[in-house]
Motif scaffolding. Sequence first.
Motif, mmCIF file in Angstrom:
data_model
loop_
_atom_site.group_PDB
_atom_site.id
_atom_site.type_symbol
_atom_site.label_atom_id
_atom_site.label_comp_id
_atom_site.label_asym_id
_atom_site.label_seq_id
_atom_site.Cartn_x
_atom_site.Cartn_y
_atom_site.Cartn_z
ATOM 1 N N GLN A 24 6.563 6.490 -3.386
ATOM 2 C CA GLN A 24 7.302 7.653 -3.493
ATOM 3 C C GLN A 24 8.946 7.114 -3.589
ATOM 4 O OE1 GLN A 24 7.102 10.513 -0.241
ATOM 5 N NE2 GLN A 24 9.443 10.780 -0.317
ATOM 6 N N VAL A 25 9.619 7.876 -4.584
ATOM 7 C CA VAL A 25 11.175 7.628 -4.736
ATOM 8 C C VAL A 25 11.922 8.988 -5.036
ATOM 9 C CG1 VAL A 25 10.753 5.358 -5.969
ATOM 10 C CG2 VAL A 25 10.896 7.483 -7.461
ATOM 11 N N LYS A 26 13.203 8.983 -4.958
ATOM 12 C CA LYS A 26 13.969 10.045 -5.141
ATOM 13 C C LYS A 26 14.219 10.183 -6.699
ATOM 14 C CE LYS A 26 18.245 12.488 -3.995
ATOM 15 N NZ LYS A 26 19.483 12.626 -2.970
ATOM 16 N N GLU A 27 14.715 8.988 -7.400
ATOM 17 C CA GLU A 27 14.751 8.801 -8.842
ATOM 18 C C GLU A 27 14.069 7.329 -9.436
ATOM 19 O OE1 GLU A 27 18.457 7.850 -11.368
ATOM 20 O OE2 GLU A 27 18.882 9.478 -10.034
ATOM 21 N N PRO A 64 0.632 -1.275 -0.049
ATOM 22 C CA PRO A 64 0.136 -0.028 0.224
ATOM 23 C C PRO A 64 0.808 1.233 0.101
ATOM 24 C CG PRO A 64 -0.955 -1.329 1.283
ATOM 25 C CD PRO A 64 0.412 -2.156 1.085
ATOM 26 N N VAL A 65 1.973 1.185 0.664
ATOM 27 C CA VAL A 65 2.983 2.454 0.940
ATOM 28 C C VAL A 65 4.292 1.814 0.577
ATOM 29 C CG1 VAL A 65 3.805 4.254 2.020
ATOM 30 C CG2 VAL A 65 1.522 3.593 2.441
ATOM 31 N N ASN A 66 4.890 2.598 -0.521
ATOM 32 C CA ASN A 66 6.431 2.235 -0.852
ATOM 33 C C ASN A 66 7.105 3.463 -0.680
ATOM 34 O OD1 ASN A 66 6.012 -0.464 -1.722
ATOM 35 N ND2 ASN A 66 4.606 0.495 -3.239
ATOM 36 N N VAL A 67 8.291 3.639 0.043
ATOM 37 C CA VAL A 67 8.999 4.580 -0.066
ATOM 38 C C VAL A 67 10.499 4.352 -0.243
ATOM 39 C CG1 VAL A 67 9.924 6.546 1.640
ATOM 40 C CG2 VAL A 67 7.614 5.710 1.740
ATOM 41 N N VAL A 68 11.144 4.755 -0.913
ATOM 42 C CA VAL A 68 12.449 4.807 -1.581
ATOM 43 C C VAL A 68 13.253 6.190 -1.426
ATOM 44 C CG1 VAL A 68 14.138 3.933 -3.049
ATOM 45 C CG2 VAL A 68 11.923 2.960 -3.123
ATOM 46 N N SER A 69 14.222 6.103 -0.427
ATOM 47 C CA SER A 69 14.915 7.415 -0.263
ATOM 48 C C SER A 69 15.842 7.842 -1.373
ATOM 49 C CB SER A 69 15.772 7.454 1.251
ATOM 50 O OG SER A 69 16.570 6.641 1.175
ATOM 51 N N GLY A 70 16.288 6.705 -2.054
ATOM 52 C CA GLY A 70 17.299 6.831 -3.328
ATOM 53 C C GLY A 70 16.669 6.378 -4.717
ATOM 54 N N PRO A 71 17.525 5.643 -5.534
ATOM 55 C CA PRO A 71 16.980 5.399 -6.792
ATOM 56 C C PRO A 71 16.154 4.066 -6.708
ATOM 57 C CG PRO A 71 19.431 4.855 -6.531
ATOM 58 C CD PRO A 71 18.823 5.680 -5.374
ATOM 59 N N MET A 72 15.114 4.068 -7.619
ATOM 60 C CA MET A 72 14.345 2.697 -7.885
ATOM 61 C C MET A 72 14.602 2.277 -9.192
ATOM 62 S SD MET A 72 11.619 1.091 -9.261
ATOM 63 C CE MET A 72 10.537 2.579 -9.548
ATOM 64 N N ASN A 73 15.148 1.155 -9.428
ATOM 65 C CA ASN A 73 15.297 0.511 -10.875
ATOM 66 C C ASN A 73 14.332 -0.560 -10.820
ATOM 67 O OD1 ASN A 73 17.726 2.104 -11.698
ATOM 68 N ND2 ASN A 73 18.697 1.353 -9.728
ATOM 69 N N GLY A 74 13.223 -0.480 -11.527
ATOM 70 C CA GLY A 74 12.432 -1.521 -11.687
ATOM 71 C C GLY A 74 11.057 -0.964 -11.816
ATOM 72 N N MET A 75 10.069 -1.583 -10.909
ATOM 73 C CA MET A 75 8.611 -1.289 -10.722
ATOM 74 C C MET A 75 8.107 -1.285 -9.422
ATOM 75 S SD MET A 75 5.510 -3.284 -12.290
ATOM 76 C CE MET A 75 5.984 -2.844 -14.039
#
Length: 245
Positions: free
Chosen positions: A202-205, A184-195
Motif C-alpha cells: 500500500q502506498v499513497k503515491e 509480506p506487507v509493505n505500507v508507505v504513508s507517502g510517495p514510493m519511488n521504485g519497486m
Amino acid sequence: MNKLFVSLFAASAAVCSLCAAEPVKVENTPAPTQNPAGAGAYDGMKAYEDWSLFQFSVIPQWPSSAYNANVYGLKTGWPASGGIGRVFGAEISWGMAGTSTIKGLQVSWTYCQNHEMNGIQASFLVCLNFVQFKGLQASCLYSQAGDFYGIQASTVNLSKNATGLQAALGVNVTDSVSGFQAAPVNVVSGPMNGMQCGVYSQVKECNGVQLGVVNVSESKGLQFGLVNYIKDAWLPVFPIVNFKF
C-alpha cells in the motif's frame, strides 16, 4: 556452560530494561539538545580532542567517564554500554549497545540504539536509530530508523524516510521510500519511488511498480497482481494489471 550462558543472557536482558531510556517511536524520540560549539556536539559531550582508545562499562552511567566518552577504537559493555558520547570504531556489548553517535560498528546480542549512525548496526533482537542512519541495519526481530540510507533487514522494519533496500520477513512501514521494498506487507504513508514486492502493498503515491497479490495506491502507479487498486485510475480495481500515469 549452558547455565552460565543462560545466566548472562538473563542478566543482560534485565540490565537493558533498566538502561534503555529511549521510547520506540521515532517521532517521540528527539536527539539530545544541540550544542552551538559545533556540529554533532550535544550538551555534556567532550571535545573531539578528549578521547581514548578503549572504554569499558558495566552500565551506560558506570563508570561515569564512559557516558560521554569519545572512543577512537573499541567501546564495550559487560553487559551494557551507552551514553551521549561518540564511537569511531566499534561498540560491542553483551546486552545493550547504546552510544549516541557511531561511525563504524555497533553490535549486541539483544539491543542496539543510537541517534546518528554511519556503518553497521546488528543485534539478534532489536536495532533502533532515532535521527539518521547510513549503512546496514540488521536484526532478527525489529529494526527502526529515522532518515535511512542503505539496507534495513528484520522481521519488522520501521523508518521515517527510506532510501535503498527494506527487506522484512513480516512488515515494512515507512513515511516514504526511494528504492526497493520486499515483505509480506509493505505500507508507505507517502510517495514510493521504485519497486514494492509483497503479498499486500500500500502506498499513497506510486512512482514505480508494485508486484504482489493485493496492490493499493491512492493516486497513480503501475501494478501487477491478483487485485490492483488505484483510486484515481479509469478502472480503480482491475486484476492482473492496472496503471495510471
